[in-house]
Motif scaffolding. Structure first.
Motif, short mmCIF file in Angstrom:
data_model
loop_
_atom_site.label_atom_id
_atom_site.label_comp_id
_atom_site.label_asym_id
_atom_site.label_seq_id
_atom_site.Cartn_x
_atom_site.Cartn_y
_atom_site.Cartn_z
N ALA A 1 33.96 -102.24 90.13
CA ALA A 1 32.45 -100.82 89.37
C ALA A 1 33.52 -99.47 89.21
CB ALA A 1 30.94 -100.73 90.47
N ALA A 2 34.50 -99.15 89.50
CA ALA A 2 34.98 -98.47 88.82
C ALA A 2 35.22 -98.45 88.21
CB ALA A 2 35.50 -97.85 90.09
N VAL A 3 36.31 -99.80 86.96
CA VAL A 3 36.62 -99.84 86.12
C VAL A 3 35.78 -100.19 85.23
CG1 VAL A 3 38.41 -101.95 85.31
CG2 VAL A 3 38.93 -101.03 87.60
N ASP A 4 34.29 -100.49 85.24
CA ASP A 4 33.62 -100.97 84.08
C ASP A 4 33.23 -99.65 83.76
OD1 ASP A 4 31.73 -102.44 82.71
OD2 ASP A 4 30.10 -101.33 84.42
N ALA A 5 33.09 -98.86 84.99
CA ALA A 5 32.20 -97.18 84.39
C ALA A 5 33.90 -96.07 84.13
CB ALA A 5 32.05 -96.91 86.02
N ALA A 6 34.03 -96.64 84.67
CA ALA A 6 35.53 -95.82 83.66
C ALA A 6 36.32 -96.09 82.23
CB ALA A 6 36.36 -95.63 84.26
N ARG A 7 35.73 -97.75 82.07
CA ARG A 7 36.46 -97.59 80.15
C ARG A 7 35.06 -97.44 79.65
NH1 ARG A 7 36.16 -103.58 82.14
NH2 ARG A 7 38.94 -103.57 81.95
N GLU B 1 30.45 -92.09 87.86
CA GLU B 1 30.37 -93.63 88.21
C GLU B 1 31.20 -93.93 89.55
OE1 GLU B 1 27.12 -96.11 86.87
OE2 GLU B 1 27.76 -95.51 84.94
N ALA B 2 32.24 -93.99 87.86
CA ALA B 2 33.46 -93.96 88.32
C ALA B 2 34.19 -93.39 89.42
CB ALA B 2 34.56 -93.99 86.89
N LEU C 1 40.40 -91.75 82.13
CA LEU C 1 41.45 -92.45 82.11
C LEU C 1 42.49 -92.55 83.49
CD1 LEU C 1 42.55 -91.42 78.56
CD2 LEU C 1 42.46 -93.57 79.46
N ALA C 2 42.31 -91.09 83.76
CA ALA C 2 42.85 -91.14 85.63
C ALA C 2 42.27 -91.68 86.40
CB ALA C 2 43.46 -89.66 85.71
N GLU C 3 41.15 -92.37 86.18
CA GLU C 3 40.60 -92.45 87.47
C GLU C 3 40.41 -94.44 86.92
OE1 GLU C 3 37.89 -91.76 89.77
OE2 GLU C 3 38.60 -89.42 89.17
#
Length: 906
Positions: A691-697, A679-680, A712-714
Motif C-alpha cells: 500500500a505504501a508503494v502504491d501511494a508513494a508512486r 498515506e505512504a 521518493l524517499a518513502e
C-alpha cells in the motif's frame, strides 16, 4: 397570576424556565454556561430573558441588546455589555487592556485585532465572576454590530470554568450562521391550550370557537401575534379578514398590526415615535432636544404610551423591536431625513462624532463633500478601534455622497479594502466595480487590480483562482512593476496549489517573463519558482536559495505560505526553522492574525520533522481554535504529516480521506499530493508496504512542491521492503538528482539511506552510518530515527544482533518519545526479534489527561504563565488555573516544578 419573583408568570414556558433555572444553578456552582434562545419575532425570547434576570439572585447581571440603527457602529453592543464590568479592566494583561480600551474609545492605540479584544472580554468576564457569578444577557443578536457578534461568539466558545453565563436571544428561523454551533434552546409557539387562554385575554368580545382556533393555528401560538393581531379588530373582522388565507409572513403581520396602531396616532406622536426609533441609544434627554428642533412638545408622548407602544422613563424602551421598524416604515423619506437632521444637530460633535456623522449622512438629500469628509474621519476612528465593518460602512456612504468623480472612486476603493479586511468579499467586489466607474490614476488602478487578485485567491486557492490572477498581473505590468510581480507570484502559487487538477503552472511561469526580475522578496521568489517550473529542479536551487536568504519572518510574514514549502523543497531545515520559529510569536504579538494560521501550520510542519510532535500538535490545536473563532483555516499539510507519523490508523485515514475530498472539491491537486504522501508514510509505519508503494508512486508521479522529495524517499523504503527492486532503483535515482543539487545534510542524509537500501549491497553499512551522521542534531530528529530503524533492521538481517539492538533501541526510544506509535511498534517488533525484551512506557497518569490538559501541562512545565497559556489557547487565565488543578491531581504533584519533573519522567 404572579410568578415567584413578583413578576407575571409566563404561560406554557415551564420547559424553557426550567432550562434557564438550571443554567443559573450551574453558574452559581462554579461552571460556565452558554445558551442561545432562537425563535421567531414575538415568540417570547425577551420575556424569557426577563425571567432569567428576575431569578438571577446572588449573581451579577449585565444586559445589552442589538439595535437595528447601530449595526454599523463597531463594538456598540459589546461596550454596552462590558460597561458595568470595566472596573476590572486593570486586572487584565497590558496588551488586552490596551486593545479593549482602544476598541471602546477609552484611549488611543494601534487598531486592535479581534482575537486580542476577544481574549480581553473573556478575561474581563472571568475577573468580574471571581467576585460574584456573572450572567450576561444579550437580546436581538441579529442586530448586533459585526464586531460585537464576532467577539461574543469567540467568548462563548471559550467559556469553561469561570462562573459566567452568556445567554443570547436571536430571531429565527433566519440566518442560522449567527452564533452557530452554540448550545440552543428553540423558543416555539405556545401549546394550544395556553395560546387560546392568552388570546381570550385580549379578544374584544365573544368569538366563535372556530374563529379562535383559526387565529391560534395561523399564529402558531406566537405570543406577541396572539396579543397584537386582534388589537382594534371587531369579531367580524377577525372572522372574515384574519381567517382568510394569506402568504404574508407572521413577522410581517405582527408588524402590520403595530403599523396600524402607529398610523392611527396624531402627527406629533408619530414624529416622536419615529425620532425615538431612529435614535439608537435610548437617550431621553437627546430625544427631547431633537423633538424640540422638530417642534414637538411633551404632550405628544401621552398617546404613544397609552397605546402601549413605548415607555419613556430613564431610557426610551419600545414594547418590541417590531414597533421600532413599524415606526420607520410609517414615515416617508422626507420625514426620515428631517429626523436625522434634528438628531445630527443635537448630537455632540466632540463626544459622539460618529453618530453625528451617520445622522448627517442620512439627512443629506444629494452629494455633500463636507459630510463625506466627516464620514471619512469616522471611518478612520472606526479602523483605529479595529472596526473594519464599521469603517467600510462609513466609507461606502462617503463615496455615495462625494460629488467629485475622482474622489468618489478613491473612496470607493478605500471602502472596498475595508470590506475585504472585514471578510465581506462580495461587497468588496461590488465596490471595486464602483471605483472603476470613476477616473483612477495608475496607482489606484493598480490598487483595484491587486485587491481583485487578493479576493480571488482568498476565496479559492485552487484551479479557479489562477486565470483571474494571471489576468490581473498582466494588467498591472504597465502600472506598477512591484505590484505586478507580487500578483504574478500569487498566480504562480495558485497554479502550484491547483497542480494536477488544472493548474497550468508552465503557462503562468512563462508569463512572468513579461516583467523584468525584481530584487524585492516577492520578485526574487518569483524568479526562482519560475525557473523551478520551466528549467527544472537543479537550475532553480541557487535562485530559490538566494530568495530565501533575503527573507525574514518579521518583514516577509505574508510570504510564509510559499517560503515554508520552498524551504522544505530545498531540504533546507536551517531556513525553515529560521523563518517559522519567530513567525508565530511575531504574528501574535503584532496582531497579524490573518497570517497566524499559516505561521502555525508552517511551524508545526518544521516541528514534526524535528520529532517534536507534542509541540506541533499544540500549534495545530491553536490553529483549529483560531479557525473556529474566525473561519481562517490553516492548510492541512502539517496535520496530515503529523497524523501519518503518529501512526494511529483510523484517525489518520479519516484525515487523508477528508483531504482528498477537499482537494477534489476545490481543484487543489497539491493537497492530493500531500494526502498521497501521508498515506505512504502511514503505511510504511504500519508495515503495509505494498500500500505504501502504491501511494508513494502516485505522489511521486506529479511535481508537487514539497511533496516529491518525501514521496521518493518513502517509495525507496516501501519498494525495498516489498521486494520491488525496479521501483526502489527508479526512486533512488530520481531522488539523487534532487538531493545532489540541494547538497544539505538533510538531503544527503536521506540520499544515503536510499543508497543503502537500493544501491550497491557492499556499500550499505557505510551509507547507513553516513546517514546517521548527517541527520544528527535537533532539527532532524524524525529522519534520524527512521534512518536508525532501517539501519537496525538491516543489521538484524545480517545476523548482527548486538549491533542491531543498539540502533533499534535508539529508534524505538526516539519514536516512543515523539509519539510516533506506528514506527515505535515496528521498531519494537524488530527489537524483540533480536532477543531483547521491549518495555513499553506505561505513561501512568498522562493517559488520564485530556488533550487540553496535556497542552496546558506542557506549557506550564515550560515556564509559561497562566495568562500566556490562555492567550495561546484562547482561554481565560482562570480556566487555565482550573485545568492545572485537575492536572496536578491526576499526576499527583503540587507545583509546577514537580509538574515538569513528572512530565519528563513519564
Amino acid at each position: 397570576m404572579d410568578g415567584d419573583n413578583g413578576g407575571p408568570a409566563l404561560r406554557g414556558r415551564r420547559v424553557e424556565q426550567d432550562a434557564l433555572d438550571g443554567l443559573l444553578r450551574d453558574v452559581r456552582a462554579g461552571r460556565s454556561r452558554v445558551l442561545v434562545l432562537r425563535g421567531e419575532a414575538g415568540a417570547g425570547k425577551t420575556a424569557l430573558l426577563d425571567h432569567l434576570v428576575g431569578h438571577a439572585r446572588a449573581v451579577r447581571v449585565s444586559r445589552a441588546a442589538g439595535v437595528e440603527p447601530e449595526t454599523e457602529i463597531a463594538y456598540s453592543a459589546l461596550q454596552q455589555l462590558c460597561a458595568p464590568l470595566l472596573d476590572h479592566l486593570p486586572a487584565l494583561p497590558a496588551p488586552q487592556r490596551d486593545a479593549l480600551g482602544t476598541a471602546f474609545g477609552l484611549g488611543a492605540g494601534d487598531p486592535p485585532q479581534a482575537l486580542v479584544v476577544g481574549l480581553a472580554v473573556l478575561g474581563l468576564f472571568a475577573e468580574a465572576a471571581a467576585e460574584r457569578p456573572l450572567v450576561c444577557v444579550v437580546d436581538d443578536v441579529q442586530w448586533l454590530d459585526r464586531m460585537s457578534e464576532v467577539i461574543l461568539t469567540f467568548v462563548a466558545r471559550r467559556l469553561d470554568a469561570e462562573s459566567v453565563a452568556l445567554v443570547c436571544a436571536v430571531r429565527g428561523p433566519g440566518d442560522e450562521s449567527i452564533l452557530a454551533g452554540l448550545p440552543e434552546l428553540r423558543v416555539a409557539g405556545l401549546p394550544a391550550a395556553d395560546a387560546r387562554a392568552l388570546l381570550d385575554s385580549v379578544l374584544p368580545g365573544p368569538v366563535d370557537d372556530r374563529v379562535r382556533d383559526r387565529v391560534v393555528a395561523e399564529t402558531r401560538g406566537n405570543p406577541l401575534a396572539l396579543l397584537e393581531l386582534p388589537h382594534g379588530l371587531t369579531p367580524a373582522e377577525l372572522a372574515f379578514g384574519f381567517g382568510a388565507p394569506s402568504a404574508t409572513a407572521l413577522v410581517g403581520k405582527v408588524e402590520e398590526g403595530f403599523l396600524r396602531r402607529v398610523t392611527a396616532l396624531p402627527a406629533d406622536t408619530r414624529t416622536l415615535l419615529l425620532t425615538a426609533a431612529v435614535e439608537p441609544t435610548g437617550d431621553v434627554t437627546l430625544l427631547w432636544r431633537a423633538l424640540d428642533r422638530l417642534g414637538v412638545g411633551p404632550d405628544a408622548a401621552a398617546a404613544a404610551e397609552a397605546a402601549g407602544l413605548v415607555e419613556l422613563g430613564a431610557r426610551v424602551r419600545f414594547r418590541h423591536p417590531l414597533v421600532r421598524s413599524a415606526c420607520r416604515r410609517s414615515a416617508d423619506a422626507a420625514a426620515l431625513r428631517e429626523v436625522h437632521r434634528a438628531l445630527a444637530q443635537v448630537t455632540d460633535p466632540e463626544q459622539d462624532p460618529d453618530r453625528r456623522a451617520w445622522h448627517r449622512a442620512h439627512a443629506a438629500v444629494g452629494p455633500d463633500e463636507e459630510v463625506a469628509r466627516e464620514l471619512e474621519r469616522s471611518a478612520g476612528r472606526a479602523l483605529a478601534r479595529g472596526g473594519r465593518a464599521a469603517a467600510a460602512a462609513f466609507l461606502e456612504r462617503a463615496a455615495e455622497l462625494t460629488p467629485d468623480p475622482k474622489a468618489r472612486a478613491a473612496r470607493a476603493l478605500s471602502a472596498a479594502h475595508a470590506r475585504f479586511d472585514s471578510g465581506a468579499f462580495p461587497e468588496a467586489s461590488e465596490l471595486l466595480a464602483a471605483a472603476e466607474l470613476g477616473p483612477l490614476d495608475p496607482v489606484r488602478k493598480a490598487g483595484v487590480e491587486r485587491l481583485r487578485a487578493r479576493i480571488a485567491f482568498t476565496l479559492d486557492r485552487g484551479r479557479a483562482s489562477g486565470p483571474p490572477l494571471l489576468a490581473a498581473a498582466r494588467r498591472l505590468a504597465g502600472l506598477d512593476l512591484a505590484a505586478a510581480r507580487d500578483t504574478y507570484l500569487t498566480a504562480l502559487g495558485a497554479a502550484v496549489h491547483a497542480g494536477r487538477l488544472g493548474g497550468d503552472r508552465r503557462r503562468v511561469a512563462e508569463a512572468t517573463h513579461e516583467v523584468p526580475p525584481g530584487d524585492e522578496p516577492a520578485g526574487a521568489l518569483l524568479t526562482g519558482l519560475a525557473a523551478w517550473t520551466l528549467d527544472g529542479y537543479a537550475p532553480a536551487v541557487p535562485l530559490l536559495r538566494r530568495a530565501l536568504a533575503g527573507l525574514t519572518a518579521e518583514a516577509d510574514l505574508g510570504l510564509l505560505w510559499l517560503t515554508g514549502p520552498v524551504s522544505h523543497e530545498l531540504w533546507d531545515d536551517v531556513t525553515w526553522h529560521r523563518l517559522t520559529a519567530p513567525a508565530v510569536g511575531f504574528a501574535r504579538t503584532t496582531g497579524a492574525l490573518s497570517a497566524l494560521p499559516t505561521a502555525l501550520a508552517s511551524r508545526a510542519g518544521a516541528l514534526v520533522v524535528a520529532g517534536r510532535f507534542g509541540e506541533a500538535s499544540d500549534l495545530l490545536d491553536e490553529a483549529a481554535a483560531l479557525a473556529q473563532a474566525t473561519g481562517q483555516a490553516a492548510h492541512p499539510f502539517a496535520a496530515l504529516t503529523l497524523a501519518a507519523h503518529q501512526g494511529r490508523e483510523l484517525p489518520a485515514a479519516e484525515l487523508v480521506d477528508a483531504a482528498v475530498r477537499d482537494a477534489e472539491a476545490l481543484g487543489e491537486g497539491w493537497l492530493l499530493g500531500m494526502a498521497e504522501y501521508a498515506e505512504a508514510v502511514l503505511a510504511n509505519g504500519l508495515g503495509h508496504y505494498p500500500a505504501a508503494v502504491d501511494a508513494a508512486r502516485r505522489a511521486a508521479g506529479h511535481d508537487d512542491l514539497a511533496v516529491v522529495n518525501g514521496a521518493l524517499a518513502e517509495l525507496v523504503e516501501a519498494a525495498d521492503r516489498a521486494g520491488d527492486t525496479t521501483s526502489a532503483t527508479w526512486a533512488r535515482e530520481r531522488l539523487a538528482e534532487r538531493t545532489g543539487a540541494a547538497g544539505t545534510d538533510w538531503a544527503l542524509g536521506v540520499q544515503a539511506v536510499a543508497d543503502a537500501l537500493a544501491g550497491p549491497p557492499g556499500q550499505a553499512e557505510d551509507r547507513f552510518r553516513e546517514a546517521v551522521g548527517r541527520l544528527g542534531g535537533d532539527r532532524l530528529g524524525l529522519p534520524l530515527a527512521r534512518a536508525r530503524l532501517l539501519f537496525g533492521e538491516w543489521l538484524r538481517r545480517e545476523n548482527r544482533r548486538a549491533d542491531a539492538r543498539a540502533e533499534l533501541r535508539a529508534a524505538h526510544e526516539a519514536f516512543t518519545a515523539m509519539g510516533a506509535a506506528g514506527f515505535a511498534e515496528r521498531a519494537g517488533r524488530e527489537l524483540a526479534a533480536t532477543g531483547e525484551t521491549v518495555r513499553k512506557r506505561t505513561g501512568a497518569g498522562l493517559d488520564e489527561l485530556t488533550p487540553q490538559e496535556a497542552r496546558i501541562a506542557r506549557m506550564a512545565a515550560a515556564g509559561h504563565t497562566n495568562p500566556e497559556i490562555g492567550a495561546v489557547l484562547f482561554l481565560s487565565p482562570r480556566t487555565v488555573e482550573w485545568h492545572l488543578r485537575k492536572v496536578f491531581t491526576k499526576l499527583g504533584v503540587t507545583s509546577r516544578r514537580e509538574l515538569a519533573t513528572a512530565l519528563r519522567d513519564r
